[in-house]
Design a protein around this motif. Structure first.
Motif, short mmCIF file in Angstrom:
data_model
loop_
_atom_site.label_atom_id
_atom_site.label_comp_id
_atom_site.label_asym_id
_atom_site.label_seq_id
_atom_site.Cartn_x
_atom_site.Cartn_y
_atom_site.Cartn_z
N ARG A 140 0.84 -1.19 0.00
CA ARG A 140 0.00 0.00 0.00
C ARG A 140 0.87 1.24 0.00
NH1 ARG A 140 -4.79 0.53 4.22
NH2 ARG A 140 -4.79 -1.63 3.54
N ILE A 141 0.54 2.17 -0.86
CA ILE A 141 1.20 3.47 -0.90
C ILE A 141 0.23 4.50 -0.35
CG2 ILE A 141 2.22 5.25 -2.36
CD1 ILE A 141 2.90 3.05 -4.40
N THR B 163 -0.71 8.39 0.01
CA THR B 163 -0.47 9.57 -0.81
C THR B 163 -1.40 10.71 -0.41
OG1 THR B 163 -0.40 10.40 -3.09
CG2 THR B 163 -2.06 8.74 -2.59
N TYR C 143 -0.77 4.84 -11.87
CA TYR C 143 -0.54 3.40 -11.89
C TYR C 143 -1.46 2.68 -12.88
CZ TYR C 143 3.10 3.41 -8.41
OH TYR C 143 4.30 3.60 -7.78
N ILE D 95 -3.65 1.83 -3.01
CA ILE D 95 -3.33 3.25 -2.93
C ILE D 95 -4.34 3.88 -1.99
CG2 ILE D 95 -3.13 5.41 -4.22
CD1 ILE D 95 -2.50 3.52 -6.69
N PRO E 130 3.19 10.81 3.20
CA PRO E 130 3.30 10.59 1.75
C PRO E 130 4.51 11.30 1.14
CG PRO E 130 1.53 12.12 2.22
CD PRO E 130 2.03 11.62 3.54
N ASN F 262 9.22 8.47 0.92
CA ASN F 262 9.94 7.20 0.87
C ASN F 262 11.08 7.27 -0.15
OD1 ASN F 262 10.84 4.62 0.72
ND2 ASN F 262 8.97 3.75 -0.08
N VAL G 101 8.88 -0.35 -6.09
CA VAL G 101 7.72 -1.14 -6.49
C VAL G 101 8.08 -1.77 -7.83
CG1 VAL G 101 5.26 -1.09 -7.03
CG2 VAL G 101 6.19 0.50 -5.33
N ASP H 254 4.61 10.69 -6.60
CA ASP H 254 5.03 10.95 -5.22
C ASP H 254 6.53 10.75 -5.01
OD1 ASP H 254 2.44 11.56 -4.58
OD2 ASP H 254 2.19 9.97 -3.10
N ASN I 97 8.13 7.80 -5.45
CA ASN I 97 8.46 6.41 -5.19
C ASN I 97 9.09 5.78 -6.43
OD1 ASN I 97 7.07 6.24 -2.54
ND2 ASN I 97 5.24 6.57 -3.79
#
Length: 134
Positions: A7-8, A10, A20, A47, A64, A67, A72, A114, A116
Motif C-alpha cells: 500500500r502506498i 499519498t 498506476y 493506494i 506521503p 519514501n 515497487v 510521489d 516512489n
C-alpha cells in the motif's frame, strides 16, 4: 506466509491511482475516493489517501512522498516495449532507461508522482528466466 499487497499512502489518491492505471494498463478498483487497488495476478498494489490513516493511528503513522528506500517492481513481458509505450510520460521522472542488471534482469527505473521508485523488468539471463518462469 504470502505477501499479497503493498500500500502506498499519498496526498492525492486520484492522481496516483491514475498514474498506476496508465503505467500498468490495469483499471483500478476504486472503493472510495480515498482507497483504490490495482490487482495483478501475483499481488495487489493498494493506494490510500492520508485520510485512511485515521484507521491506523492517525496521519503521523505514514507521511506521503517521503519514501526513498522501497522500489515497487513489476515483471513485464517486454521492458523495451513498455519503455517505448511510456517514454514521453516518464521523461521528467525517468531514472534509468532499460539496462541489463548483473542479476540478469533488464530493468526500467522511474518515479511515480510521489517520488516512489518503480521498476519494470524482464528476465533476460538464463538464470533469471528460469527463476521467473518467463
Amino acid at each position: 506466509m504470502k505477501l499479497v499487497s503493498l500500500r502506498i499512502i499519498t496526498a492525492d489518491a486520484k492522481a496516483l491511482t491514475g498514474f498506476y492505471e496508465k503505467v500498468t494498463g490495469i483499471e483500478a478498483i476504486r472503493y472510495t475516493d480515498d482507497f483504490a487497488e490495482i490487482k495483478t495476478p501475483a499481488s495487489t498494489l493498494a493506494i490510500g489517501s492520508t485520510k485512511t490513516l485515521q484507521f491506523f493511528g492517525g496521519e503521523s503513522t505514514a507521511r506521503p512522498a517521503e519514501n526513498r528506500t522501497v522500489i515497487v517492481e513489476f515483471l513485464v513481458d517486454d521492458v523495451d516495449a513498455e519503455f517505448e509505450r511510456l517514454k514521453k510520460d516518464l521523461t521528467p521522472d525517468l531514472v534509468q532507461e532499460p539496462t541489463v542488471m548483473p542479476w540478469g534482469n533488464k530493468s526500467l527505473l522511474f518515479r511515480d508522482p510521489d517520488g516512489n521508485l518503480v521498476n519494470f523488468f524482464t528476465p533476460v539471463s538464463k538464470e533469471a528466466v528460469e527463476k521467473f518462469g518467463a
